[in-house]
Design a protein around this motif. Structure first.
Motif, PDB file in Angstrom:
ATOM      1  N   THR A 306      23.025-119.621 -43.550  1.00 24.11           N
ATOM      2  CA  THR A 306      22.816-119.185 -44.936  1.00 24.11           C
ATOM      3  C   THR A 306      21.346-119.413 -45.264  1.00 24.11           C
ATOM      4  O   THR A 306      20.747-120.397 -44.833  1.00 24.11           O
ATOM      5  CB  THR A 306      23.699-119.973 -45.927  1.00 24.11           C
ATOM      6  OG1 THR A 306      23.333-121.357 -45.901  1.00 24.11           O
ATOM      7  CG2 THR A 306      25.174-119.822 -45.592  1.00 24.11           C
ATOM      8  N   LEU A 307      20.782-118.484 -46.033  1.00 20.57           N
ATOM      9  CA  LEU A 307      19.349-118.509 -46.346  1.00 20.57           C
ATOM     10  C   LEU A 307      19.159-118.735 -47.830  1.00 20.57           C
ATOM     11  O   LEU A 307      19.566-117.901 -48.662  1.00 20.57           O
ATOM     12  CB  LEU A 307      18.687-117.192 -45.919  1.00 20.57           C
ATOM     13  CG  LEU A 307      18.572-116.964 -44.410  1.00 20.57           C
ATOM     14  CD1 LEU A 307      18.214-115.519 -44.105  1.00 20.57           C
ATOM     15  CD2 LEU A 307      17.509-117.898 -43.822  1.00 20.57           C
ATOM     16  N   ARG A 308      18.554-119.856 -48.176  1.00 21.73           N
ATOM     17  CA  ARG A 308      18.286-120.204 -49.574  1.00 21.73           C
ATOM     18  C   ARG A 308      16.837-119.889 -49.905  1.00 21.73           C
ATOM     19  O   ARG A 308      15.933-120.214 -49.134  1.00 21.73           O
ATOM     20  CB  ARG A 308      18.536-121.694 -49.804  1.00 21.73           C
ATOM     21  CG  ARG A 308      18.326-122.175 -51.238  1.00 21.73           C
ATOM     22  CD  ARG A 308      18.629-123.671 -51.311  1.00 21.73           C
ATOM     23  NE  ARG A 308      18.643-124.171 -52.669  1.00 21.73           N
ATOM     24  CZ  ARG A 308      17.723-124.965 -53.191  1.00 21.73           C
ATOM     25  NH1 ARG A 308      16.687-125.331 -52.460  1.00 21.73           N
ATOM     26  NH2 ARG A 308      17.821-125.399 -54.427  1.00 21.73           N
ATOM     27  N   ASN A 309      16.605-119.257 -51.057  1.00 24.92           N
ATOM     28  CA  ASN A 309      15.238-118.987 -51.472  1.00 24.92           C
ATOM     29  C   ASN A 309      14.587-120.272 -51.951  1.00 24.92           C
ATOM     30  O   ASN A 309      15.174-121.027 -52.734  1.00 24.92           O
ATOM     31  CB  ASN A 309      15.212-117.932 -52.579  1.00 24.92           C
ATOM     32  CG  ASN A 309      13.809-117.436 -52.868  1.00 24.92           C
ATOM     33  OD1 ASN A 309      13.123-117.960 -53.735  1.00 24.92           O
ATOM     34  ND2 ASN A 309      13.375-116.441 -52.119  1.00 24.92           N
ATOM     35  N   VAL A 310      13.375-120.532 -51.487  1.00 18.54           N
ATOM     36  CA  VAL A 310      12.697-121.797 -51.773  1.00 18.54           C
ATOM     37  C   VAL A 310      12.292-121.895 -53.239  1.00 18.54           C
ATOM     38  O   VAL A 310      12.231-122.978 -53.807  1.00 18.54           O
ATOM     39  CB  VAL A 310      11.464-121.953 -50.851  1.00 18.54           C
ATOM     40  CG1 VAL A 310      10.610-123.146 -51.264  1.00 18.54           C
ATOM     41  CG2 VAL A 310      11.914-122.112 -49.405  1.00 18.54           C
ATOM     42  N   LEU A 311      12.023-120.763 -53.899  1.00 20.89           N
ATOM     43  CA  LEU A 311      11.500-120.787 -55.265  1.00 20.89           C
ATOM     44  C   LEU A 311      12.416-121.541 -56.217  1.00 20.89           C
ATOM     45  O   LEU A 311      11.974-122.357 -57.014  1.00 20.89           O
ATOM     46  CB  LEU A 311      11.271-119.356 -55.756  1.00 20.89           C
ATOM     47  CG  LEU A 311      10.768-119.204 -57.193  1.00 20.89           C
ATOM     48  CD1 LEU A 311       9.386-119.829 -57.340  1.00 20.89           C
ATOM     49  CD2 LEU A 311      10.726-117.731 -57.599  1.00 20.89           C
ATOM     50  N   GLY A 312      13.705-121.274 -56.155  1.00 19.63           N
ATOM     51  CA  GLY A 312      14.645-121.951 -57.046  1.00 19.63           C
ATOM     52  C   GLY A 312      14.569-121.499 -58.483  1.00 19.63           C
ATOM     53  O   GLY A 312      15.113-122.153 -59.380  1.00 19.63           O
ATOM     54  N   LYS A 313      13.866-120.394 -58.783  1.00 21.64           N
ATOM     55  CA  LYS A 313      13.743-119.884 -60.142  1.00 21.64           C
ATOM     56  C   LYS A 313      14.045-118.393 -60.132  1.00 21.64           C
ATOM     57  O   LYS A 313      13.664-117.684 -59.196  1.00 21.64           O
ATOM     58  CB  LYS A 313      12.331-120.122 -60.685  1.00 21.64           C
ATOM     59  CG  LYS A 313      11.965-121.586 -60.854  1.00 21.64           C
ATOM     60  CD  LYS A 313      10.545-121.735 -61.368  1.00 21.64           C
ATOM     61  CE  LYS A 313      10.167-123.198 -61.516  1.00 21.64           C
ATOM     62  NZ  LYS A 313       8.780-123.354 -62.001  1.00 21.64           N
TER      63      LYS A 313
END
Length: 687
Positions: A306-313
Motif C-alpha cells: 500500500t502506498l501512502r502519500n507523504v504530504l498528509g494534507k
C-alpha cells in the motif's frame, strides 16, 4: 588533640527576613483555596487532555510549544495519583473525585509564588535599594492577573518563573566574577543561567526572547573582558569556553532531552500519531507497529504494497482504485478516457493494495530469492483486486486540466495504447543503488512515456468519484513537493499467482517491527517540521548584498595593496581577511558543492551557508561605519539607516510570523497579502 571539643560548634547565618516574609506571602496568595473551583477553568480543558495522555503514555503533538511545560503539569498529576481518566470536553465541567485538583494546580502555583522573592532578588543584584526591591516584589505579589494565572493548571506562571530565575542567576554570576573567578558559586550561577534559559524555552517558545537577551548581554560582557589587560589569553579562553558550555551546549542538550523524555514516556499509539509519517507511527506501540510487525523490509518484484502519500494534507490517504470508471464527459463538457478511476483514499481498504511487477515478466509473485527494486528501476503497478495496471497519458485530469489523468488501463480496442511504465526514484536515498524499503524510503513515480510524476492534487472528486482525492500526473515537474512523494506502509511478499487466491491473500492482515530504525533525532526533526520553513526576505537579501560587498571591497583593497596603497592598517586588514576566511569560506563550502550533486534539494540544505552569510552582515556594517564614514554626519546617517534596516527585518519577521509559527490563523485575504511575488506558492486550504 581533642581540645576543640571544649567549645561548642557555632554556625552563624544571615537571614533576610524581607525575603522570607515575601516568600511566605507569595505561597499564601497562590496556594490558599487552590482546589476552588472544583471545575475546569479556561485552558485547563486544553492542558488537562495532555496530562491525561501522559498518564496513559499515549503519544500526542502540541504544535503550540515544546513539551517541558506539559511534563511539569503531568508531574503534578503523577504526584497526586491521577490515573488520567477524566473527559476534558468543556470548560466548567465538574471534576470527578479521582482528579487531584490541588496536585494538578500545585506546580504552577508554586512557580507563581516564587516569582515574588525572585523579583526582590533581581533588584538587589541590580544594586538597587532593598526598599525598591521590596516594592517590586509587592507589585508582583498583588498583581491580580498573575495570581489568577498562578492558581490554575496553566503554563504562564511557570514560564515567568524560569525567565526571572535566568535573569537572577546571570546577575549573580556577573556580580561574582568581579572578584571570584571560577569559584563554586561562580560556576553554580553560570550553569543555572543556562539551565533556566533552557527550561524557559522548553516551557514556551516565548522564553527564547529572554535567552537571546541574556546571550547578548553575556557576549557584551565578554567583549569588555577582552580589553582587560590583567587577563591572560589562557584566562580569556577559559572564560569563553565556560560561557559556551553553560549558555549554549548545556541548554541545547537539555532542550533535546525534553523531547527525548517526552518521546520515551509516550510510546503508545493515539489519535495524534496519524499526522506523523509511517516511520514515526511504526515506532509507537499498538498503532501501525501492530499492523506492520513482521513485514519484509525490502520491496521486491512481486511485492504487495500500500502506498501512502507523504504530504498528509488535506488528510492522510493511500493510492486507491476501484471498478468505477471516469465519466465519459465531465460537467464542463470535457471528455475523459473513460478508464478505471485512480484516487487517494483516506481510509485503509483492500482496494489500496498494489502489486509491484517486473515489466519483462508475467509473474505477480516474489521469486526465490527475492529480486529487490532499486532506485531508478522500471516497474509496473498492478491493482491487486482488479489486476489493471496504473496508467497515465496525455488526457486532462478531471479537476486539474493542466495535469494528466491517472487511471488503471482498460483496453477498449481503440487508438489509446497502454502507458504503464513507471521509474522508481528514491528521494531520501544515500546512493543511486539504494533498495526501495518499506516505510523508510520516500519515492517518486516518474512516468516513462511522458515524464509526468504521480501526484496528489488535494482536490476532492465529485459524487461520481465518491469525494475521494484526485491523483494526477504532474507534467514537466522539476521541483520537489511532498504531494509527489509516497512511501510503502503495508507490505507482504506475494505468493499466489491465481487471482482468487491472491484476493484472499490481500484481505488477510499483514504484520515488521522497524521501530529501532527510526532514531530519536529523526523523531525530533519530524516534530519540529510541523511549522512552515520560510526565510526572512530582508535578511536573505541583506546576506547576499553583504557577501557581494565584502568580495568587491576585498578585490578593491587587493588591487590597491598591489600598488602599495594601504587603505586600512595592517592589523585591521588581517582581521578583515580572517573574517572572510570564516564567513565567505563557510558560505562557499556549504553552497557551491550542491551544483555538482544530482539530488533533490530542500530549503534547509542552504541554511548552513546562509548562517555564514548572516555572520558577515555586521562585519561589513562595522567596516563601512569605521572606514567609509569619515565624518560624524555620515556616521550618524549610517547608524540611522542601520536602525531602519534592522526595523525592516523585525517588521518582516512579525508579518510572516503567523505562517512561521502557525498561529494566529489567517483569512484567505490575509494569506494572499503575504504573497509578495508571483513566484511564491502559499498553500490556501479549500473549504
Amino acid at each position: 588533640m581533642l581540645g576543640f571539643l571544649k567549645n561548642p560548634v557555632v554556625v552563624t547565618a544571615e537571614i533576610n527576613m524581607n525575603l522570607v516574609a515575601l516568600t511566605v506571602m507569595g505561597l499564601i496568595s497562590r496556594l490558599w483555596g487552590l482546589s476552588y473551583p472544583q471545575a475546569v477553568v479556561f485552558d485547563e480543558v486544553y492542558y488537562g487532555q495532555f496530562v491525561s495522555l501522559y498518564m496513559k503514555r499515549i503519544f500526542f503533538v502540541d504544535d503550540s510549544g515544546p513539551p517541558f511545560g506539559h511534563m511539569l503539569l503531568a508531574l503534578g498529576g503523577y504526584l497526586g495519583g491521577f490515573d488520567g481518566n477524566f473527559l476534558w470536553n468543556r470548560i466548567g465541567a465538574e471534576y470527578s473525585v479521582n482528579v487531584p485538583v490541588q496536585s494538578l494546580r500545585l506546580l504552577p502555583a508554586l512557580a507563581g509564588a516564587l516569582c515574588v522573592p525572585l523579583a526582590y532578588q533581581i533588584l538587589v543584584e541590580l544594586q538597587f535599594s532593598h526598599c525598591a526591591a521590596l516594592g517590586a516584589a509587592l507589585l508582583i505579589l498583588l498583581e491580580n492577573s498573575l495570581i489568577t494565572q498562578s492558581r490554575f493548571m496553566l503554563l504562564e506562571s511557570i514560564l515567568i518563573f524560569f525567565i526571572l530565575l535566568a535573569v537572577l542567576s546571570y546577575l549573580k554570576f556577573y556580580n561574582l566574577q568581579r572578584h571570584s573567578f571560577f569559584s563554586g558559586s561562580w560556576w553554580f550561577w553560570l550553569l543555572l543561567t543556562g539551565i533556566a534559559c533552557s527550561c524557559a524555552v522548553g516551557v514556551k517558545y516565548m522564553g527564547l526572547f529572554t535567552y537571546i537577551l541574556l546571550l547578548a548581554i553575556a557576549g557584551l560582557h565578554f567583549w569588555q573582558m577582552i580589553g582587560d589587560q590583567n587577563l591572560s589569553n589562557v584566562s580569556l579562553i577559559c572564560h569563553f569556553l565556560a560561557r559556551g558550555l553553560a549558555l549554549i551546549i548545556i541548554p541545547v542538550a537539555m532542550y533535546l532531552s525534553f523531547f527525548y523524555v517526552h518521546l520515551t514516556l509516550l510510546y503508545r499509539s493515539g489519535p495524534h500519531d496519524q499526522i506523523m509519517t509511517s516511520a514515526f507511527q511504526a515506532s509507537l506501540e499498538g498503532g501501525l507497529a501492530r499492523i506492520t510487525q513482521g513485514q519484509p523490509l525490502e520491496v521486491a518484484y512481486g511485492s504487495q504494497i500500500t502506498l501512502r502519500n507523504v504530504l498528509g494534507k488535506p488528510m492522510q490517504c493511500w493510492l486507491h482504485s476501484h471498478t468505477n470508471t471516469y465519466p465519459i464527459r465531465y460537467e464542463n463538457g470535457r471528455g475523459s478516457s473513460h478508464q478505471q478511476q485512480v484516487t487517494c483514499y483516506p481510509f485503509k481498504d483492500v482496494n489500496n493494495w498494489w502489486i509491484v511487477k517486473d515489466p519483462g515478466m508475467q509473474q505477480l509473485v516474489v521469486s526465490n530469492p527475492p529480486r529487490p527494486v532499486r532506485h531508478g528501476h522500471i516497474v509496473q503497478l498492478v491493482h491487486g483486486i482488479t489486476t489493471r495496471y496504473l496508467n497515465t497519458h496525455d488526457v486532462a485530469a478531471p479537476l486539474s486540466p493542466h495535469s494528466q489523468e491517472v487511471s488503471c488501463y482498460i483496453d477498449y480496442n481503440i487508438s489509446m495504447p497502454a502507458q504503464n511504465l513507471w521509474r522508481v526514484e528514491i528521494v531520501n536515498r544515500e546512493s543511486d543503488t539504494d533498495v526501495w524499503k518499506t516505510i523508510l524510503s520516500e519515492v517518486r513515480f516518474v512516468h516513462v512515456n511522458t515524464s509526468a510524476v504521480l501526484k496528489l492534487s488535494g482536490a476532492s472528486l465529485p459524487e461520481w468519484g465518491y469525494r475521494q482525492l484526485e491523483v494526477v500526473g504532474e507534467k514537466l515537474s522539476k521541483g520537489y513537493h511532498q504531494s509527489m512523494v509516497w512511501n510503502v506502509e503495508e507490505h507482504r511478499y506475494g505468493k499466489s499467482q491465481e487471482q482468487k487466491e491472491r484476493e484472499v491473500e490481500l484481505h488477510s492482515p499483514t504484520q515488521m517491527d522497524i521501530s529501532k530504525n527510526l532514531s530519536f533525532m529523526a523523531k525530533f526533526t519530524e516534530l519540529q517540521a510541523q511549522i512552515h520553513l520560510l526565510g526572512n526576505v530582508v535578511t536573505w537579501a541583506s546576506a547576499n548584498v553583504a557577501a557581494v560587498v565584502y568580495m568587491c571591497l576585498s578585490l578593491w583593497y587587493l588591487i590597491r595593496r598591489r600598488r602599495r596603497i594601504y587603505d586600512i592598517p595592517e592589523g585591521k586588514w588581517q582581521r578583515w581577511v580572517s573574517a572572510g576566511r570564516i564567513c565567505v569560506g563557510g558560505w562557499a563550502v556549504n553552497y557551491l558543492p550542491f551544483f555538482v550533486m544530482e539530488k533533490t534539494l530542500f530549503l534547509y540544505h542552504y541554511l548552513p551557508a546562509l548562517t555564514f552569510q548572516i555572520l558577515l552582515i555586521p562585519i561589513v556594517l562595522q567596516h563601512l561605519s569605521d572606514h567609509l564614514c569619515s565624518s560624524l554626519l555620515l556616521k550618524s546617517m549610517f547608524s540611522a539607516l542601520t536602525v531602519a534596516w534592522f526595523s525592516s527585518v523585525y517588521l518582516v519577521y512579525c508579518t510572516f510570523s503567523p505562517v512561521t509559527y502557525g498561529k494566529p490563523s489567517l483569512s484567505v485575504a490575509e494569506l494572499k497579502q503575504l504573497r509578495w511575488k508571483d513566484s511564491w506558492n502559499i498553500l490556501i486550504r479549500k473549504q
